[in-house]
Motif scaffolding. Structure first.
Motif, PDB file in Angstrom:
ATOM      1  N   TYR A  23       0.693  -0.922  -0.177  1.00  0.00           N
ATOM      2  CA  TYR A  23       0.090  -0.004  -0.185  1.00  0.00           C
ATOM      3  C   TYR A  23       0.996   1.144   0.080  1.00  0.00           C
ATOM      4  O   TYR A  23       1.912   1.387   0.212  1.00  0.00           O
ATOM      5  CB  TYR A  23      -0.506  -0.072   1.100  1.00  0.00           C
ATOM      6  CG  TYR A  23      -2.132  -0.678   1.124  1.00  0.00           C
ATOM      7  CD1 TYR A  23      -3.390  -0.508   0.475  1.00  0.00           C
ATOM      8  CD2 TYR A  23      -2.156  -2.725   2.046  1.00  0.00           C
ATOM      9  CE1 TYR A  23      -4.487  -1.490  -0.249  1.00  0.00           C
ATOM     10  CE2 TYR A  23      -3.428  -2.617   1.942  1.00  0.00           C
ATOM     11  CZ  TYR A  23      -4.210  -2.636   1.457  1.00  0.00           C
ATOM     12  OH  TYR A  23      -5.373  -3.396   0.946  1.00  0.00           O
ATOM     13  N   ALA A  24       0.950   2.871  -0.446  1.00  0.00           N
ATOM     14  CA  ALA A  24       0.976   3.672  -0.618  1.00  0.00           C
ATOM     15  C   ALA A  24       0.156   4.621   0.371  1.00  0.00           C
ATOM     16  O   ALA A  24      -0.496   5.114   1.535  1.00  0.00           O
ATOM     17  CB  ALA A  24       0.545   4.625  -1.143  1.00  0.00           C
ATOM     18  N   GLU A  25       1.185   3.605   2.324  1.00  0.00           N
ATOM     19  CA  GLU A  25       0.556   4.645   3.364  1.00  0.00           C
ATOM     20  C   GLU A  25       1.731   4.614   4.250  1.00  0.00           C
ATOM     21  O   GLU A  25       2.928   3.866   4.095  1.00  0.00           O
ATOM     22  CB  GLU A  25      -0.696   3.806   3.755  1.00  0.00           C
ATOM     23  CG  GLU A  25      -0.096   2.497   4.632  1.00  0.00           C
ATOM     24  CD  GLU A  25      -1.148   0.777   4.656  1.00  0.00           C
ATOM     25  OE1 GLU A  25      -2.309   1.711   4.278  1.00  0.00           O
ATOM     26  OE2 GLU A  25      -0.781  -0.083   4.811  1.00  0.00           O
ATOM     27  N   ASP A  26       2.043   5.361   5.012  1.00  0.00           N
ATOM     28  CA  ASP A  26       3.038   5.869   6.257  1.00  0.00           C
ATOM     29  C   ASP A  26       2.992   4.514   7.027  1.00  0.00           C
ATOM     30  O   ASP A  26       2.696   5.473   8.446  1.00  0.00           O
ATOM     31  CB  ASP A  26       3.639   7.007   5.894  1.00  0.00           C
ATOM     32  CG  ASP A  26       4.678   7.114   6.707  1.00  0.00           C
ATOM     33  OD1 ASP A  26       4.923   6.190   6.900  1.00  0.00           O
ATOM     34  OD2 ASP A  26       4.875   8.553   6.372  1.00  0.00           O
ATOM     35  N   PRO A  27       3.637   3.748   7.289  1.00  0.00           N
ATOM     36  CA  PRO A  27       3.521   2.769   8.712  1.00  0.00           C
ATOM     37  C   PRO A  27       4.022   3.531   9.746  1.00  0.00           C
ATOM     38  O   PRO A  27       3.452   2.768  11.260  1.00  0.00           O
ATOM     39  CB  PRO A  27       4.505   1.315   8.423  1.00  0.00           C
ATOM     40  CG  PRO A  27       5.438   2.532   7.451  1.00  0.00           C
ATOM     41  CD  PRO A  27       4.226   2.943   6.396  1.00  0.00           C
ATOM     42  N   PHE A  28       4.937   4.501   9.830  1.00  0.00           N
ATOM     43  CA  PHE A  28       5.674   5.094  10.041  1.00  0.00           C
ATOM     44  C   PHE A  28       5.082   6.645  10.611  1.00  0.00           C
ATOM     45  O   PHE A  28       5.571   6.951  11.865  1.00  0.00           O
ATOM     46  CB  PHE A  28       7.366   5.525  10.304  1.00  0.00           C
ATOM     47  CG  PHE A  28       7.814   4.327   9.460  1.00  0.00           C
ATOM     48  CD1 PHE A  28       8.480   3.678  10.513  1.00  0.00           C
ATOM     49  CD2 PHE A  28       8.276   4.456   8.290  1.00  0.00           C
ATOM     50  CE1 PHE A  28       8.886   2.728  10.049  1.00  0.00           C
ATOM     51  CE2 PHE A  28       8.890   3.799   7.563  1.00  0.00           C
ATOM     52  CZ  PHE A  28       9.162   2.717   8.831  1.00  0.00           C
ATOM     53  N   ARG A  29       3.902   6.736  10.090  1.00  0.00           N
ATOM     54  CA  ARG A  29       2.586   7.384  10.772  1.00  0.00           C
ATOM     55  C   ARG A  29       1.237   7.292  10.734  1.00  0.00           C
ATOM     56  O   ARG A  29       0.852   7.876  10.446  1.00  0.00           O
ATOM     57  CB  ARG A  29       2.957   8.932  10.093  1.00  0.00           C
ATOM     58  CG  ARG A  29       4.185   9.963   9.249  1.00  0.00           C
ATOM     59  CD  ARG A  29       4.284  10.626   8.931  1.00  0.00           C
ATOM     60  NE  ARG A  29       3.247  11.544   8.915  1.00  0.00           N
ATOM     61  CZ  ARG A  29       3.042  13.022   9.377  1.00  0.00           C
ATOM     62  NH1 ARG A  29       4.758  12.892   9.258  1.00  0.00           N
ATOM     63  NH2 ARG A  29       2.603  13.489   9.603  1.00  0.00           N
ATOM     64  N   ASN A  30       1.376   6.037  11.398  1.00  0.00           N
ATOM     65  CA  ASN A  30       0.040   5.201  11.672  1.00  0.00           C
ATOM     66  C   ASN A  30      -0.844   5.051  10.477  1.00  0.00           C
ATOM     67  O   ASN A  30      -1.662   4.990  10.548  1.00  0.00           O
ATOM     68  CB  ASN A  30      -0.224   5.821  12.982  1.00  0.00           C
ATOM     69  CG  ASN A  30      -2.063   5.688  13.629  1.00  0.00           C
ATOM     70  OD1 ASN A  30      -1.668   3.717  13.405  1.00  0.00           O
ATOM     71  ND2 ASN A  30      -3.074   5.732  13.737  1.00  0.00           N
ATOM     72  N   PHE A  31       0.125   4.528   9.303  1.00  0.00           N
ATOM     73  CA  PHE A  31      -0.258   4.361   8.673  1.00  0.00           C
ATOM     74  C   PHE A  31      -1.301   4.672   7.693  1.00  0.00           C
ATOM     75  O   PHE A  31      -1.673   5.077   7.001  1.00  0.00           O
ATOM     76  CB  PHE A  31      -0.832   2.817   8.599  1.00  0.00           C
ATOM     77  CG  PHE A  31      -0.462   2.068   9.285  1.00  0.00           C
ATOM     78  CD1 PHE A  31       0.254   0.512   8.591  1.00  0.00           C
ATOM     79  CD2 PHE A  31      -0.586   1.641  10.918  1.00  0.00           C
ATOM     80  CE1 PHE A  31       1.297  -0.337   9.091  1.00  0.00           C
ATOM     81  CE2 PHE A  31       1.079   1.085  11.049  1.00  0.00           C
ATOM     82  CZ  PHE A  31       1.655  -0.760  10.626  1.00  0.00           C
ATOM     83  N   LEU A  32      -1.030   5.867   7.758  1.00  0.00           N
ATOM     84  CA  LEU A  32      -2.116   7.507   7.118  1.00  0.00           C
ATOM     85  C   LEU A  32      -1.588   7.184   5.715  1.00  0.00           C
ATOM     86  O   LEU A  32      -0.334   6.508   5.104  1.00  0.00           O
ATOM     87  CB  LEU A  32      -1.387   8.690   7.639  1.00  0.00           C
ATOM     88  CG  LEU A  32      -1.735   9.103   8.591  1.00  0.00           C
ATOM     89  CD1 LEU A  32      -1.202  10.242   8.826  1.00  0.00           C
ATOM     90  CD2 LEU A  32      -3.177   9.076   9.709  1.00  0.00           C
ATOM     91  N   PRO A  33      -2.359   7.185   4.589  1.00  0.00           N
ATOM     92  CA  PRO A  33      -2.156   7.723   2.561  1.00  0.00           C
ATOM     93  C   PRO A  33      -1.264   8.370   2.623  1.00  0.00           C
ATOM     94  O   PRO A  33      -0.807   9.348   3.280  1.00  0.00           O
ATOM     95  CB  PRO A  33      -4.033   7.349   2.724  1.00  0.00           C
ATOM     96  CG  PRO A  33      -4.562   8.024   3.579  1.00  0.00           C
ATOM     97  CD  PRO A  33      -3.882   7.803   4.683  1.00  0.00           C
ATOM     98  N   SER A  34      -0.316   7.531   0.873  1.00  0.00           N
ATOM     99  CA  SER A  34       0.612   9.025   1.358  1.00  0.00           C
ATOM    100  C   SER A  34       0.489   9.091  -0.300  1.00  0.00           C
ATOM    101  O   SER A  34      -0.405   7.679  -1.296  1.00  0.00           O
ATOM    102  CB  SER A  34       1.964   8.310   1.040  1.00  0.00           C
ATOM    103  OG  SER A  34       2.555   8.489   0.330  1.00  0.00           O
TER     104      SER A  34
END
Length: 660
Positions: free
Chosen positions: A340-351
């Motif tokens: 996924y295009a998401e940031d696991p280091f920022r609580n999996f917020l979409p990118s």
């Protein structure tokens, strides 16, 4: 057989359908929105038709435009993929009136199974095990609390027309029940246009296991084994595998037979999935039936040897299934990771953004189903999935090892992605042992994900790789600048690799075809063809193959391997002594601001200027990719200014509220 079909979808599933159609000699028609004008599925299809603006409600969900595209191109059938119109009975009926085949089930099955309340009642009548709960529509939050108190907490609130984890909330008490009802209702209305919610008992320590069924129009129905889909985050599947490491042959047969009973009860045809919740004693309960192709269908294809998309097309053309239940054999093991295009280091917020580098892994028994390409964009308008990475092995351990290697070699830059997290799951001892539940991620990563928490299988490898990468940079500097005279004539270099404040002295010696590294009394022979600037570093360390992703961040190196992200600084011994004396830079104080953690739409501001708020109180709600995200106060404060308005499109770290 059809000679031309239209795919009423986008992204990886559209590309997937095109591949099977091409193999069958069938021409394909893609449809696309403004945002997808240059998408991969548009490039792959024989023809492509523009159907509207970027928002799916104005393009992919407008059935009249898709039907007109069929008329204009002469497409004889439509494959809906999953999502969008795949489970819309009005769409099926409209196609039927036009004489266009729908590559999927009939409207009876879609209507019966598309509504979770109706489907549960039908399943019970068909002799399928069901979860205790309230299957009528919940009127309001107080009614939800009343029902939940009768059932007993914890409970699950679900959108009746839901799917994909949207419109679902777990409540452990009355306060969570009221809030969960509001959130589930809002998400259901936004995502499905249907705000009805129902409630059922939440099974603790559950596994999510589903049965793949396939049926034709001649009364033949079979099941093709099960898929383990227990690794989920916020009810969204992350990793799937087939078969399940938990299900025995007796349970598999019982679940399969019940799935077939349900399919027959609704006169099912085409591919479908019956999902079950399974407890620790292998008791299983009907969850829902998805009347479409599932995202995770590739793992079933690999262990059964069947092309499910091809079977769907043949069934829609009136053919009988080419195999019977006794012909279904499960061979080997398959594993799927959702990238996924998401940031696991920022609580999996979409990118979102452009894929400036996209290099998927290749190799035997490695499959990548994707709808993106290097240079393409991940849009804010659609699901953040980049690809599905699938590996196959003779057994589960082999499939896992191949997945670990493939994730190490999956190179994505330009958007944030979850590959480090996926690999952290793959190397987790509990996952490898097969001790899975749908609570796995919440239990093992209760404070969120940080790659530094993932222990490396061999920390010495990180030190060794950092040392030889730095050595190659120094060799180039000597050749280019001429300021390091004599460097190229040295037989060895002494360096100190600094990681998390700890210093690791090493000696690097040039050797034929590589390097010899001395570290903590051990000798490491490294061979590699890696060149400066390459993101992927393939090497052998003492004849063991490894793959690292390497980035240079100023003077620092960032190394990725097996879910671990390591920042390393390589210094000369004297510089290392001085570095140890340097004070650390303090992070700026942002406690006076509420910042947007993701790009999205500000749908609600819950406070006003001058208002005093308490820790945990709701401040704002942001919608991103059809999911509502509630932002709450981290501490008591007073609002001094509202910096954004409802309806604003927010950027990452944009100020929403300022506090005194």
């Amino acid at each position: 057989m059809f000679n031309k079909i239209l795919i009423a979808n986008r992204g990886e599933i559209a590309c997937r359908v095109i591949k099977s159609a091409r193999k069958m000699g069938i021409k394909t028609v893609a449809v696309y929105s403004d945002a997808d004008r240059d998408a991969l599925h548009v490039r792959m299809a024989d023809e492509a038709v523009h159907i509207g603006p970027s928002a799916s409600a104005e393009s992919y969900l407008v059935m009249e435009r898709i039907i007109q595209a069929c008329r204009d191109t002469g497409a004889q059938a439509v494959h809906p993929g999953y999502g969008f119109l795949s489970e819309n009975s009005d769409f099926c009926e409209a196609l039927e009136r036009e004489g266009i085949a729908f590559i999927g089930p009939a409207t009876l099955a879609i209507n019966s199974m598309g509504d979770k309340i109706t489907s549960k009642n039908l399943a019970e009548k068909a002799g399928v095990n069901v979860i205790p709960g309230y299957t009528d529509v919940v009127r309001d939050a107080e009614h939800a609390v009343e029902i939940s108190n009768e059932i007993g907490y914890p409970v699950m609130l679900k959108a009746s027309a839901g799917g994909g984890g949207k419109g679902m909330r777990v409540a452990w008490n009355e306060a969570e029940c009221r809030d969960g009802f509001e959130r589930a209702t809002n998400e259901a209305r936004s995502s499905f246009g249907d705000e009805r919610v129902f409630i059922e008992k939440f099974i603790q320590e559950p596994r999510h296991i589903e049965i793949q069924v396939m049926a034709d129009t001649h009364g033949n129905v079979i099941y093709l084994g099960e898929r383990e889909c227990s690794i989920q985050r916020r009810h969204q599947k992350v990793i799937e595998e087939a078969p399940s490491p938990f299900i025995d042959e007796e349970t598999r047969q019982k679940m399969g037979e019940q799935a077939v009973q349900l399919a027959k009860a609704v006169q099912y045809r085409s591919a479908g999935t019956v999902e079950f919740i399974v407890d620790a004693d292998r008791n299983f309960y009907f969850l829902e039936m998805n009347t479409r192709l599932q995202v995770e269908h590739p793992v079933t294809e690999l262990v059964t040897g069947q092309d499910l998309v091809e079977l769907m097309i043949r069934v829609a053309d009136g053919e009988e299934l080419p195999l019977k239940q006794e012909d279904v054999k499960l061979t080997g093991w398959a594993m799927e990771s959702r990238v996924y295009a998401e940031d696991p280091f920022r609580n999996f917020l979409p990118s979102i953004g452009r894929l400036v580098k996209y290099e998927p892994p290749v190799g035997d028994n490695v499959r990548v189903d994707t709808g993106v390409f290097e240079g393409g964009e991940v849009s804010m308008f659609y699901d953040p999935m980049i690809a599905k990475l699938i590996t196959y092995g003779a057994d589960r351990n082999e499939a896992i090892t191949r997945m670990q290697d493939a994730l190490d070699a999956y190179c994505i830059r330009g958007v944030q992605h979850n590959i480090s997290f996926l690999n952290a799951l793959m190397v987790h001892p509990r996952f490898i042992e097969g001790r899975l539940t749908t609570n796995f991620i919440a239990e093992e990563f209760p404070d969120g994900f940080d790659a530094s928490y993932v222990p490396h299988d061999d920390p010495a490898k990180v030190v060794v790789i950092a040392a030889i990468v730095h050595r190659q940079y120094m060799d180039r500097a000597a050749r280019i600048s001429g300021q390091l005279r004599g460097h190229e004539r040295r037989v060895h270099d002494d360096w100190v690799v600094v990681i998390n404040g700890e210093q690791h002295p090493v000696t690097v010696v040039s050797a034929d075809g590589g390097f010899q590294v001395e570290y903590e009394g051990e000798s490491y022979t490294v061979t590699t063809e890696w060149q400066l600037g390459q993101l992927l570093l393939h090497a052998t360390i003492n004849r063991q193959s490894v793959c690292f992703q390497v980035e240079r961040k100023g003077a620092w190196l960032r190394l990725f391997h097996r879910g671990n992200q390591t920042d390393a600084l390589v210094l000369a011994p004297r510089a290392a002594k001085l570095h140890a004396l340097m004070p650390e830079k303090e992070a700026p104080d942002l406690s006076k601001f509420l910042l947007s953690p993701m790009p999205g739409l500000l749908v609600k501001v819950s406070v006003s200027e001058g208002q005093e708020v308490k820790a945990g109180e709701e401040l704002a709600v942001i919608e991103a990719m059809k999911m509502e995200n509630v932002l709450r106060a981290e501490q008591d404060a007073k609002v001094s200014a509202i910096k954004a308005a409802v309806g604003d499109s927010l950027q990452v770290d944009q100020v929403i509220i300022e506090f005194e």
